[in-house]
Design an enzyme around this catalytic site. Sequence first.
Site, PDB file in Angstrom:
ATOM      1  N   HIS A 168      -3.777  -5.271  -0.285  1.00  0.00           N
ATOM      2  CA  HIS A 168      -3.437  -5.768   1.051  1.00  0.00           C
ATOM      3  C   HIS A 168      -3.473  -7.286   1.107  1.00  0.00           C
ATOM      4  CE1 HIS A 168      -3.298  -1.951   3.275  1.00  0.00           C
ATOM      5  NE2 HIS A 168      -4.115  -1.536   2.320  1.00  0.00           N
ATOM      6  N   GLU A 183      -2.384  -9.079   3.335  1.00  0.00           N
ATOM      7  CA  GLU A 183      -2.621  -9.525   4.711  1.00  0.00           C
ATOM      8  C   GLU A 183      -4.113  -9.562   5.033  1.00  0.00           C
ATOM      9  OE1 GLU A 183      -1.886  -6.514   3.871  1.00  0.00           O
ATOM     10  OE2 GLU A 183      -2.931  -5.101   5.171  1.00  0.00           O
ATOM     11  N   CYS A 226       0.830  -1.205   0.000  1.00  0.00           N
ATOM     12  CA  CYS A 226       0.000   0.000   0.000  1.00  0.00           C
ATOM     13  C   CYS A 226       0.869   1.262   0.000  1.00  0.00           C
ATOM     14  CB  CYS A 226      -0.976  -0.046   1.171  1.00  0.00           C
ATOM     15  SG  CYS A 226      -2.309   1.140   1.010  1.00  0.00           S
TER      16      CYS A 226
END
Lengths: 1053, 392
Positions: free
Chosen positions: B369, B371, B286
Site C-alpha cells: 500500500h 498510500e 493490493c
Amino acid sequence: MPKRTDIKKVLLIGSGPIQIGQAAEFDFSGTQACKALREEGLKVVLVNSNPATIMTDPETADAIYIEPLRADIIAKIIEKEKPDGILSGMGGQTGLNLTAELAEMGALKGVEILGTPLQAIYQGEDREKFRDLMKEIGEPVPHSIIINTLSQVEDAIREIGLPAVVRPAYTLGGAGGGIAHSREELLRIVELGLSRSRIHQVLIEESVMGWKEIEFEVMRDAADTCIIICGMENVDPMGIHTGESVVVAPILTLRDDEFQMMRSAAIHIIRALNVQGGCNIQFAFRDGDYRVIEVNPRVSRSSALASKATGYPIARVAAKIAIGLHLDEIKNTVTGCTAASFEPSIDYVVVKVPRWPFDKFKGADRTLTTSMKSTGEVMAIGRTLEEAFMKAKRSIDTDVRSHTSQSEIRMILSRPTDERFHCLFDAFRQDFSIDDIAQLTSITPFFLEKIKNIVDMEKHLALHCDTKDIDAAKRFGFTNAEIAELSGKDILEIERCAGLPAYKMVDTCAAEFPATTPYFYSTREPGCEIIRSNRQKVLILGSGAIRIGQGIEFDYCTVHAVKALREEGVEVHIVNNNPETVSTDFDTSDRLFFEPMLLEDVANILKKDDYYGVMVQFGGQNAVNLAVPIENEIRRLGLSTKVLGTTPDAMDIAEDRDRFSVLLEKLQIPSPRNSSAYSEDEAKEKAERIGYPVLVRPSYVLGGRAMEIVHDTAELETYMKEAVRVSHHHPVLIDSYLQNAVELDVDAVCDGTDVLIGGIMEHIEQAGIHSGDSACVIPTQSLSESIVNTVREYTKKLALGLGVVGLVNIQLAVKDNVVYVLEANPRASRTVPFVSKATGLPIAKIAAKVMIGKKLRDLGYQERELEHVAVKEVLLPFNKLSGVDTVLGPEMKSTGEVMGIDYDFGLAFYKACISAENELPLKGNIFISVNIEQKSEVIPIARKLRDLGLTLYGTEGTVDYLLDAGIEAHLVRKVQEGSPNVLDMMRHGEIRLIINTPQDKQSRQDHYQIMHAAVDFQIPYITTIQAARAAALAIDAIKREKITLEPISHYLK
Amino acid sequence: MRSWVSLDIYYCSQYYSSVQQCRHGSGIIVNNPLGTYDMEIMKAVLGLEDGEYVVGDGFGVEGECAGELVFNTQMTGYMESLTDPSYFGQLLMFTFPVIGNYGVDEQNFQNKNVCALGCIAKEICDKPAKKPSIRTFFEEHGLLGIEHVDTRALTIRSRIHGTMRAALVVGSDDGKYAVSLARKTPSICDINPIPEVSCKTPYRVPGTGSRIAVLDLGLKQNIIVSLSRRRGDLWVFPHDTTHDQIMACKPAALFITNGPGDPKQAVHAIRCIRELAGQLPIFGICMGNQVSALALDGNTYKMKFGHRGANQPVRNSDGQIFITTQNHGFAVDGETLPEGCRVSYTNVNDGTVEGFENRDLRITAVQFHPEAHGGPRDTECHFFDSLFRRLA
C-alpha cells in the site's frame, strides 16, 4: 552488494572509562561490532583504555591495545597496525571526536572512515553545521544562535528570549549545558559551556520545554535502504536530557499520521547525513508540529536501549553495513529466517528508568536538566504499561523516601529531580488530579493515567482482594509481596491464587515468524513460551543498573562466568535488567530473562525449570544479598537447586564482624581493632574502646555507601543518624583507622583445597580512601618480598578458612611491617577485570568453573610473575555533578576505571593519568597547597618537580616551607585574600597541575573553591601526597623514556 | 492537505448495517472511581475453528460475528486498520498490546465506518489523550470487541495453523458455542465481500489533472487522497462497472483499488481489466494487483497467514528495499504470470510477489500500500508520482 574486498583490517576505538553520559552501552556495541566484523573474516584492531570491558578480552579482537584514547597515541597505533578502515561510530562521542581529530591531523592517510563519514561527524556535533544542513533539507529546528564568547549573551537574549537552552558543542551527555531562566543563569551556564566545549562554542536555543520528546533509531545501508529500528517516547517532556528521562518504547501517544511524519523526517535526515550504519535522531513534538533537536550519527545509549527493546542488534548490523553489506544481505539472527532489512514490530511495552548517583553525593544538585547526571538505567518489559512501570520501579533499586506533604510533592513535580518519577505515585496517593500533575510536569496525561491506575489499584487492594482483584493486580505488574502487604493477606494465599507468570519471547516481529532467540520477559498471561530443557542448567544473577560501586566490572564477571560454563557444556541462563550490557545481549547466554531481580522474580524463574544451580557471586553486592533469601526460598519450595560456590553461611561470616573476628583470631591473622553496634550508645562505647579516629559503616554495603572516618563523638552521633536509615537490619561496623598505612587488594580463586592468587594490588592512595577510588598497581611497588609472601599466606589461609569456593577479594593494610586483614568479600570484586587484563589470568572464568566442581589443580593455572607494570586509575564524575565535594574518602565516588600498562611504573602511571583525563604536565606551572602535617612529605616531591623543569606556585604557608627547604616557589594569593589569586591564574590557563590535599577547617573553603575551579576548567589535580609522589615519578619517567605501544598480548606472552 | 474532508460526501455507507446483527444489550459499565478492573464487565469469547477458545472481557455491544481471524503487527494506526475495507468480514487482532492510546482519530479513517467484523486486543485504553475512546466509539456504533486475551498466544497459533475461521461472541463466555459458530462460517474463498464495500453508484472527485477511472473494490480513502493531491480528476466506479461504462468517461488511466476477500471472486473487475488491457494504462494496488494478474491469466493463491502490518520489506528490481504497509491474505503466483510480465517487487522475507508490470499492456500493480495510512510513506511518492509521470 557483498562485503568489500578491499577492507581487510579495521580499527575500532572504544569509549574509554565509564562516566556519566558514556556507560556500558559502548562495550555492548563495540563487542557486537567486533564479533560481526570477524565473522566476515576481517581483522580487528581495538583501542580502549578501559580494562573492564568484554571488547578488550583476548578473544574479542585480533590486536587489543589498552592505551590512552588520545589522537597522537592512536595515530602511532595506526602507523604500526596499518588498518584499511576505521569504524568511527562504535565508541560513542569519544570515538567520533577522535576520528575527527585523527583526520584533521592527517593520520588517516590510506585509512578509510567507515560508517559515519567525517562530514556527518561535524554535522552531528557542530551546531551550526547541523542547523545549516537541516535548513538546507527543509527540516525544522528550534530558532537558535551560536556564540563563541561570553559577550554575545546579550545578543542571544535579544534574539531568543528566556528561558533559553544552552548546548555546548562536542561534549558528552550534554555536559556543561542547561536551561537558563534568567540573564545571570544564562551567563553562568554559557561560561561553563564554553570552557567544556572542545571548540569553545555553545548554542543558545528557543526553548521547546514541555514539548513531547521523541527519538528514532534509524539504519541506512550503501544502497540507501533506510529503516527505523525503534521509535521511543520520553515520559519526561523536553527540557530533560533523554538519558535522564523515563522512556517508553514504542511511541505510545502519537497517531499514525503524526508518527509517520517524523518517521519520514528521520529517513530524510539520515540520507542527508549520508550515514552508513545507525543514527539516533531526536525530535520535539507538539500539536502536530515538530522540531529536529539533535542527531547522533553513531550507536548510542539510546541505540543500546532500542536493541534490547526490540531484539534488533543495531551495532552488529551497523558494523556489517560499514564494510559494504546491504541490509537484505544480513541475516536477522533473531528469527534466523528473515533478513535485517525490516522494521521490528514489538508486542509488549518497554520502560526505561535512569539510575542516579545521588545516594552517593549528598551535596549534589539533584535537578534534572539537559545534561546527564545518571550513571545507568534499567529496562522493564510488560504487556501493559502499568506492568512495565511496576517492573521498572522495582528493578531500579533506589532507596526512595515517599513524600506525603502536598507542598513538597508540588515542588518535586514542578522542578524535576531524580525523585520525580516516584513522586508521581506519591502525588496520586495524595489525591492530586491528573490535570494538576500534567500542569506541574508537562507529562502527557496518558502516562499519568497509567500511574494513577497503579495507585488506584493499591488503594483498591487495601479494601478488596479476591481472585479477580489479584488477577487485575498481577496484570498491572504487582508482586505477590506487594499485594500481600497492601491487602494485609498472607503471602502464601496470594501466591497460591496468583500462580506463576508466563514468559514471552522478544522476537523482533510480534510473533509473525518463528524465532530462535532465547530472550524472555515475564507477564501475566496464559501463553508461556519456555520450553524446559534436559540439560544441566545454571542461572546467573546479573548486576542491574550501573551505579557507583556496582559498575560494568560485574557485567564483565557475569559474561565471563557464562562463557566458562558454556565451555563446560552447561546451559547458562542470565537474569538481568540493564539494557546497556553485554550480558543482556541475546546471544551471550543460552537464555536471557530481562527481569527485575527481587527474590520473587528470581524464584519465579527457578520454579519454571529444573535448575542445577544459581550463581550470585558475579553480580555484585545486590546479587550477593540475595544468596540467603534464595537459599531459604529453594528450601521452602523443595527445589533441588543449589546456590553454587561459597555457601551463604560463609558469606555471612565475611559480613558479620564478630564471626569474622573470631575466624581471623583462629587463623592468627592480625586485623585492626574493630567492633559492631546496633545503637548509637553502643557505637559510642565501642568507638571509645577502639580509639578515634575510627572508620564507621553499615554492614552489607555497596561501594562503601555511607562509610566515613569519624574523629570524635560528635561526628559519630551525626553519622549514626544517617547510617541507621541506610540499613536497619544490619549493624554499624566500627574499625580502628590505620593512618597512612599502605592498602592492598587481593583477588583470588579458591576451590576449597587450593588457592590461586590472581593479583596483589598496591593502592597508590593511603588506607582510608575507598578501594574503588584508589589508584592501584600490579605488581606491588613498595613492599618487600617477605611482606608480599605474608599477604599470600594470609590470603590462602583466609580463603580456605572461610570455605570460599569461587572468587574472593581480600583487603589488607600494611603498617610498620605488620600486615592486617581489613575485610574479605567472597564474591567477584570490582578489580577482577583489571587483574585479568594485567596478568592474563581469566579469574572470573576460573572461578565459575570451580563453582561447578572443577579443581584448580586440574585447570592448571598459576599466579603470574609480571615483568610489566599495570596501573589502574579511576574516573571521577565531578565535572558532571555540580556541588559535590571533590575530596576522596571512604565513600566511593568514581564511576569508572582505566588501565595504564608499560614496563615502568612511572610510564604506566602516566598513561593511566592521561586515560583518566588527568594529564600530567611536562612543563609549566604547578600549584601546591598541602596540609601542615604533610609538609615534610611534600618537600622531596616538590624538589623533584622543580628539577624536572616545572615552576612551583603556592600560598603563603606552603611557599614559606618550600623556600625554607631551598626550593624556589612563587607566592600566589589565597582566594579570600582578593585578586589576583590562584583562581584567576587557573581561569587564565596558567596552572597546569594542582596538588591540593585536604586541609584543616579554616582553609577548607579555599580548597573547595580551588577544586571546584579545577573541575570546571579541566585542570588536572591531585588530592593525596601518594598520588603526587607517583605523578613526580611519572613525569620523570616520561621525560626520560618513550611509552611502549604494544598490544596487550605482547605483555602477556 | 486535508482535501479529503471535502470528499466525505462521496462515501457510500449503506452496506454496513446489513452485515452485523448486534443486539444492543446490557453491557453495563459501572462508573467506579477505583478504575477499570472493578467494572461490571461484559464477558466475551473468541472461538476458533480448531476447537480452541479464549474468554476475555467484551467491549462495544453484545452480539456475535464470525469470519477469518487475522493479525496485524503495526504498532500505530489501529483506526486506519479497523476502517480499512480490506478487513471487511474479518476479525482483526492487533499484536500490539495497548490499543486506543490516542483515541479515535476520525480524520484518518479509511472508510466512514469500521470495516473489520470485530476487534481483538490485549488491552483497550480507556482514557486516551483525545476522546472518544475506542470503547465509547464501539458502544456508540454497535461494534464488537474483546480484550484481555493473550493476543500473542493467538498469533502464534494462527501462524502455526494458518489463518483460521473464528467467531466472536460478546456478552457470553460459551466457548463451545463460539467454536461451533466459527466452524459454521464459510471460508473466505467462498464468499464475495466486494459488493458490500464498493460504492453503489459512480461519483467524481474533480481535479485539474489527468482523468483517472477508479474501480472501487473497497478502496482505502488515502488512495483517493494520494491521487487527488496530484490533481487527478477521479471518476470512481462500483466494482461491477463494465469496460464500456468506464471508457465512456474517457479516462487517461484505470486504477484498481484494494478490497477484501479472494481476488477470484472479483469476476467483474477481472473481466473489465481483460477488456481494457492495452487500451489504456492500468494501475493497481493490493486486490488491484491480484485481479490484474488474474485478468492476464496468471494465478493467485491463499497464503498461510498473509502479510498484515507496516514493516514488510519489499525489494525492487534494482535491489533497493522499501518498508511497506501490507494487508493481504492472497498472493500472485509469479510462475503463472504470462510472458511480457515482469515481477517488479518481491517480499524480502518470503519471496512472494509484491508487484508486477507489463510494459506492452501498460499495467503496473503493487501488492503493498503506497498510500500508507497507516504505515510508512516510503513508496508513496515513488508510486503515485511515477503514475502521473506516465500519464503526462
